[in-house]
Design a protein around this motif. Sequence first.
Motif, mmCIF file in Angstrom:
data_model
loop_
_atom_site.group_PDB
_atom_site.id
_atom_site.type_symbol
_atom_site.label_atom_id
_atom_site.label_comp_id
_atom_site.label_asym_id
_atom_site.label_seq_id
_atom_site.Cartn_x
_atom_site.Cartn_y
_atom_site.Cartn_z
ATOM 1 N N THR A 120 -1.407 8.454 2.072
ATOM 2 C CA THR A 120 -2.485 8.155 1.116
ATOM 3 C C THR A 120 -2.714 6.646 1.069
ATOM 4 O O THR A 120 -1.819 5.859 1.353
ATOM 5 C CB THR A 120 -2.165 8.688 -0.300
ATOM 6 N N GLU A 138 8.338 15.377 -0.501
ATOM 7 C CA GLU A 138 7.815 14.000 -0.472
ATOM 8 C C GLU A 138 8.883 13.105 0.146
ATOM 9 O O GLU A 138 10.077 13.333 -0.082
ATOM 10 C CB GLU A 138 7.510 13.519 -1.904
ATOM 11 N N GLY A 167 -8.317 7.011 -0.731
ATOM 12 C CA GLY A 167 -8.454 7.977 0.359
ATOM 13 C C GLY A 167 -7.091 8.409 0.862
ATOM 14 O O GLY A 167 -6.051 7.982 0.341
ATOM 15 N N SER A 171 -0.659 17.810 -6.980
ATOM 16 C CA SER A 171 -1.733 18.137 -6.033
ATOM 17 C C SER A 171 -1.276 19.226 -5.057
ATOM 18 O O SER A 171 -2.080 20.068 -4.632
ATOM 19 C CB SER A 171 -2.161 16.889 -5.260
ATOM 20 N N ALA A 209 3.026 9.608 0.458
ATOM 21 C CA ALA A 209 2.205 8.751 -0.414
ATOM 22 C C ALA A 209 2.907 7.455 -0.826
ATOM 23 O O ALA A 209 2.308 6.381 -0.781
ATOM 24 C CB ALA A 209 1.767 9.536 -1.650
ATOM 25 N N HIS A 210 4.166 7.562 -1.239
ATOM 26 C CA HIS A 210 4.839 6.374 -1.786
ATOM 27 C C HIS A 210 5.748 5.682 -0.770
ATOM 28 O O HIS A 210 6.470 4.754 -1.124
ATOM 29 C CB HIS A 210 5.613 6.747 -3.049
ATOM 30 N N GLY A 212 -5.663 11.622 -1.801
ATOM 31 C CA GLY A 212 -4.444 12.388 -1.554
ATOM 32 C C GLY A 212 -4.518 13.731 -2.256
ATOM 33 O O GLY A 212 -4.038 14.744 -1.739
ATOM 34 N N TYR A 213 -5.119 13.735 -3.422
ATOM 35 C CA TYR A 213 -5.266 15.005 -4.152
ATOM 36 C C TYR A 213 -6.075 15.988 -3.300
ATOM 37 O O TYR A 213 -5.669 17.133 -3.108
ATOM 38 C CB TYR A 213 -5.953 14.751 -5.507
ATOM 39 N N ASN A 246 -4.054 17.260 -0.179
ATOM 40 C CA ASN A 246 -3.031 18.269 -0.476
ATOM 41 C C ASN A 246 -3.655 19.593 -0.906
ATOM 42 O O ASN A 246 -3.213 20.661 -0.472
ATOM 43 C CB ASN A 246 -2.079 17.745 -1.566
ATOM 44 N N HIS A 304 4.622 16.942 -6.078
ATOM 45 C CA HIS A 304 3.444 16.429 -6.788
ATOM 46 C C HIS A 304 2.467 17.555 -7.184
ATOM 47 O O HIS A 304 2.308 18.551 -6.463
ATOM 48 C CB HIS A 304 2.710 15.421 -5.889
ATOM 49 N N SER A 308 7.299 10.681 -6.272
ATOM 50 C CA SER A 308 6.411 9.844 -7.084
ATOM 51 C C SER A 308 6.969 9.589 -8.474
ATOM 52 O O SER A 308 6.702 8.547 -9.066
ATOM 53 C CB SER A 308 5.038 10.493 -7.204
HETATM 54 C C1 LIG Z 1 3.200 12.231 -3.892
HETATM 55 C C2 LIG Z 1 1.732 12.124 -4.144
HETATM 56 N N1 LIG Z 1 0.886 12.825 -3.376
HETATM 57 C C3 LIG Z 1 -0.441 12.769 -3.571
HETATM 58 C C4 LIG Z 1 -0.980 11.979 -4.566
HETATM 59 C C5 LIG Z 1 -2.459 11.960 -4.760
HETATM 60 O O1 LIG Z 1 -2.981 10.850 -4.099
HETATM 61 P P1 LIG Z 1 -4.364 10.199 -4.566
HETATM 62 O O2 LIG Z 1 -4.039 9.297 -5.710
HETATM 63 O O3 LIG Z 1 -4.849 9.485 -3.348
HETATM 64 O O4 LIG Z 1 -5.262 11.316 -4.973
HETATM 65 C C6 LIG Z 1 -0.149 11.214 -5.365
HETATM 66 C C7 LIG Z 1 -0.739 10.358 -6.427
HETATM 67 O O5 LIG Z 1 -0.319 10.241 -7.514
HETATM 68 C C8 LIG Z 1 1.247 11.292 -5.168
HETATM 69 O O6 LIG Z 1 2.082 10.594 -5.939
#
Ligand SMILES: Cc1ncc(COP(=O)(O)O)c(C=O)c1O
Length: 397
Positions: free
Chosen positions: A232, A172, A241, A127, A203-204, A100-101, A104, A125, A176
């Motif tokens: 994610t 989001e 991934g 990222s 993601a969440h 996810g990082y 983004n 977040h 998170s």
């Molecule tokens: C909202 C959000 N986006 C992206 C990510 C990054 O995802 P990943 O853990 O797959 O790198 C996170 C992870 O903490 C997140 O909470």
Amino acid sequence: MTDLPKKLKLKLKKRQDNNALRSLTLPESLIDFSSNDYLGFARGPQIYEAAGQIMAKRNFLHNGATGSRLLSGNNGLYMELEELLAGFHNSEVALVFNSGYDANVGFFASVPQRGDTVLFDGLIHASIRDGIGLGLAKSYKFKHNDLENLEAIIRRCRKTGTPDGEIFVVTESVFSMDGDSPDLPALTQVCTSNHCRLVIDEAHAVGVFGPNGAGLAQEYGLEDALFARIVTFGKAIGCHGAAILGSETLKAYLVNFARSFIYTTGLPPHSLATIMAAYDHLSVIHTPIGSDRSGRNTALSLRKNIESFNQNLKTLNLTQFFIPSQSAIHCCLVPNNERAKRLAQNLRESNFDVRPILSPTVPKGMERLRICLHSYNREEEMNGLLKAIQKHTPDFA
Ligand SMILES: Cc1ncc(COP(=O)(O)O)c(C=O)c1O
């Protein structure tokens, strides 16, 4: 080995002095209120076995991708997975990133251009912030989940910005750190009527909300109005991934310009097979009990735990200390790093794995315990945790 430069050592010391030094620890076998494995997928034997079968069935017995996806690292599993994801998430296409990082950073560093503007929720977040920081567009934050503030900023940008500049809005669907959600249908309406391109990080939400866990955008039927979604696989999906969901042309653009996609080795095939197996399992655990494919209805267990946790907060008079949340993430505000750390330590000594979130990860004064609920947490465990927190509320202020 040469030592760390003095100025960096000073930065570390400052972190230590602020009680905010991060360090790596090994997990203990405590009751899990801290992992993002909301549905227990990360430790699910069926998914582990199914991933092996997916690889064996395709006679795909490689350990590594061997290169970037644009060189030797692409393969049939990637193509199959992206098709599966696009279908599951009702998107034109999907593009898988290593995390996810990466997704983004890749998106926000490459898509918004000079002359464009990115408007991001104040609690977005890291990222996304990092991606925006690498790009050339201007960016402004709007107040957390505040649509009036967003609209005011959009109006100001339209007045003062480059006439043909695009405005991207990013949020989001489940935050998170706070576990709350924006009013997605209203936000989509604001973006559509102001010709802004809306990007949602799910993601969440993925695995937890929406049809078969497809996310909140799908819960509200907003897919077609969005510019992109980020899903994610390291949270409820239990593996690793991420994917960006969007149009065919967005995918072609990212493949050509997203540096975090281009300049890195692809995921190992086993990771791809695990994501495929986990997605297949999602439809099993979201199926109502009594029908053909139902397993234990894990998704329902999680929803029930969220409800029951919120009910217990009321019964124990603890709502004032918690950020309201209908998701798996709940936060008990314990302002001050030292106090938040001490309370988390006390809870760990009582067998509850709860982590403190300290400043600078969250703003000063908003330090907290982040409590993640899971399908496998038992009623007495959740109650025990809240009673232990209740005992310590006099120390919060
Ligand atoms: C909202 C959000 N986006 C992206 C990510 C990054 O995802 P990943 O853990 O797959 O790198 C996170 C992870 O903490 C997140 O909470």
